[in-house]
Motif scaffolding. Structure first.
Motif, mmCIF file in Angstrom:
data_model
loop_
_atom_site.group_PDB
_atom_site.id
_atom_site.type_symbol
_atom_site.label_atom_id
_atom_site.label_comp_id
_atom_site.label_asym_id
_atom_site.label_seq_id
_atom_site.Cartn_x
_atom_site.Cartn_y
_atom_site.Cartn_z
ATOM 1 N N THR A 141 0.838 -1.201 0.000
ATOM 2 C CA THR A 141 0.000 0.000 0.000
ATOM 3 C C THR A 141 0.870 1.247 0.000
ATOM 4 N N GLN A 142 1.891 1.270 0.861
ATOM 5 C CA GLN A 142 2.786 2.427 0.924
ATOM 6 C C GLN A 142 3.558 2.600 -0.375
ATOM 7 N N LEU A 143 4.044 1.506 -0.940
ATOM 8 C CA LEU A 143 4.804 1.601 -2.184
ATOM 9 C C LEU A 143 3.934 2.053 -3.352
ATOM 10 N N GLU A 144 2.711 1.569 -3.416
ATOM 11 C CA GLU A 144 1.817 1.990 -4.492
ATOM 12 C C GLU A 144 1.520 3.481 -4.408
ATOM 13 N N GLN A 145 1.371 4.010 -3.192
ATOM 14 C CA GLN A 145 1.168 5.447 -3.021
ATOM 15 C C GLN A 145 2.391 6.226 -3.498
ATOM 16 N N ILE A 146 3.565 5.719 -3.186
ATOM 17 C CA ILE A 146 4.804 6.372 -3.615
ATOM 18 C C ILE A 146 4.892 6.398 -5.132
ATOM 19 N N VAL A 147 4.554 5.296 -5.768
ATOM 20 C CA VAL A 147 4.591 5.212 -7.230
ATOM 21 C C VAL A 147 3.556 6.155 -7.837
ATOM 22 N N GLU A 148 2.369 6.233 -7.243
ATOM 23 C CA GLU A 148 1.333 7.144 -7.736
ATOM 24 C C GLU A 148 1.786 8.594 -7.671
ATOM 25 N N PHE A 149 2.628 8.936 -6.701
ATOM 26 C CA PHE A 149 3.136 10.296 -6.583
ATOM 27 C C PHE A 149 4.314 10.552 -7.516
ATOM 28 N N GLY A 150 4.684 9.552 -8.319
ATOM 29 C CA GLY A 150 5.686 9.783 -9.351
ATOM 30 C C GLY A 150 7.054 9.172 -9.137
ATOM 31 N N ALA A 151 7.278 8.468 -8.052
ATOM 32 C CA ALA A 151 8.586 7.835 -7.844
ATOM 33 C C ALA A 151 8.756 6.704 -8.854
ATOM 34 N N LYS A 152 9.877 6.731 -9.571
ATOM 35 C CA LYS A 152 10.151 5.690 -10.561
ATOM 36 C C LYS A 152 11.442 4.950 -10.272
ATOM 37 N N LYS A 153 12.267 5.515 -9.423
ATOM 38 C CA LYS A 153 13.545 4.883 -9.076
ATOM 39 C C LYS A 153 13.563 4.661 -7.565
ATOM 40 N N ILE A 154 13.554 3.398 -7.168
ATOM 41 C CA ILE A 154 13.483 3.058 -5.750
ATOM 42 C C ILE A 154 14.618 2.109 -5.390
ATOM 43 N N ILE A 155 15.269 2.415 -4.283
ATOM 44 C CA ILE A 155 16.259 1.513 -3.698
ATOM 45 C C ILE A 155 15.662 0.997 -2.397
ATOM 46 N N VAL A 156 15.597 -0.322 -2.252
ATOM 47 C CA VAL A 156 15.149 -0.917 -0.998
ATOM 48 C C VAL A 156 16.401 -1.268 -0.202
ATOM 49 N N ASP A 157 16.636 -0.504 0.870
ATOM 50 C CA ASP A 157 17.787 -0.717 1.743
ATOM 51 C C ASP A 157 17.433 -1.837 2.720
ATOM 52 N N CYS A 158 18.092 -2.973 2.558
ATOM 53 C CA CYS A 158 17.782 -4.165 3.354
ATOM 54 C C CYS A 158 18.718 -4.343 4.548
ATOM 55 N N THR A 159 19.446 -3.308 4.916
ATOM 56 C CA THR A 159 20.397 -3.402 6.014
ATOM 57 C C THR A 159 19.752 -3.967 7.276
ATOM 58 N N LYS A 160 18.521 -3.527 7.577
ATOM 59 C CA LYS A 160 17.843 -3.952 8.806
ATOM 60 C C LYS A 160 16.707 -4.934 8.538
ATOM 61 N N LEU A 161 16.621 -5.433 7.300
ATOM 62 C CA LEU A 161 15.607 -6.424 6.974
ATOM 63 C C LEU A 161 16.124 -7.784 7.410
ATOM 64 N N THR A 162 15.484 -8.371 8.398
ATOM 65 C CA THR A 162 15.978 -9.621 8.985
ATOM 66 C C THR A 162 15.373 -10.867 8.364
ATOM 67 N N TYR A 163 14.244 -10.721 7.674
ATOM 68 C CA TYR A 163 13.550 -11.885 7.124
ATOM 69 C C TYR A 163 12.756 -11.467 5.900
ATOM 70 N N ILE A 164 12.743 -12.329 4.890
ATOM 71 C CA ILE A 164 11.863 -12.124 3.745
ATOM 72 C C ILE A 164 11.343 -13.491 3.305
ATOM 73 N N SER A 165 10.046 -13.584 3.098
ATOM 74 C CA SER A 165 9.437 -14.835 2.648
ATOM 75 C C SER A 165 9.255 -14.779 1.129
ATOM 76 N N SER A 166 8.833 -15.895 0.560
ATOM 77 C CA SER A 166 8.558 -15.908 -0.879
ATOM 78 C C SER A 166 7.433 -14.927 -1.205
ATOM 79 N N TYR A 167 6.497 -14.770 -0.289
ATOM 80 C CA TYR A 167 5.421 -13.802 -0.482
ATOM 81 C C TYR A 167 5.988 -12.383 -0.535
ATOM 82 N N GLY A 168 6.908 -12.078 0.374
ATOM 83 C CA GLY A 168 7.554 -10.767 0.391
ATOM 84 C C GLY A 168 8.323 -10.498 -0.882
#
Length: 117
Positions: free
Chosen positions: A31-58
């Motif tokens: 939801t947050q990312l879609e809002q960001i894209v709607e406001f015109g963001a086209k270049k996004i970096i996802v900083d995973c420094t503090k991301l401890t877990y990601i599932s296949s769904y993620g």
């Protein structure tokens, strides 16, 4: 999962993901990312420094955003994934979908336009 935003060079948005990205947290993230894209963001970096877990769904959520931005001429880059996250991305062969960088600065430089001489 918490998301923190900072803008770089007024054209690249860095999202710092904190915690885990799975089916329980993905709805708020998308939801947050879609809002960001709607406001015109086209270049996004996802900083995973503090991301401890990601599932296949993620990962599916990241692919969804990547595909949406690609249609708009944009891109999503993954920066600084920690060991477990990096192994999960590699196991699912996400290096074919995303550019994955060791840190945010490297990802930011990849978005720069080449100097024309």
């Amino acid at each position: 999962m918490e998301l923190y935003y900072h803008e770089v060079d007024q054209s690249v948005l860095i999202l710092s993901a904190d915690g885990g990205l799975n089916a329980d947290t993905a709805a708020a993230f998308i939801t947050q990312l879609e809002q960001i894209v709607e406001f015109g963001a086209k270049k996004i970096i996802v900083d995973c420094t503090k991301l401890t877990y990601i599932s296949s769904y993620g990962i599916g959520v990241l692919v969804q955003i990547h595909n949406k931005l690609a249609k708009l001429g944009g891109d999503v880059k993954i920066a600084a994934p920690q060991s477990f996250v990096l192994k999960t991305l590699a196991m699912m062969r996400m290096g074919k979908v995303f550019s994955i960088y060791s840190d945010v600065n490297e990802a930011r430089l990849a978005f720069r336009e080449p100097d024309v001489k």
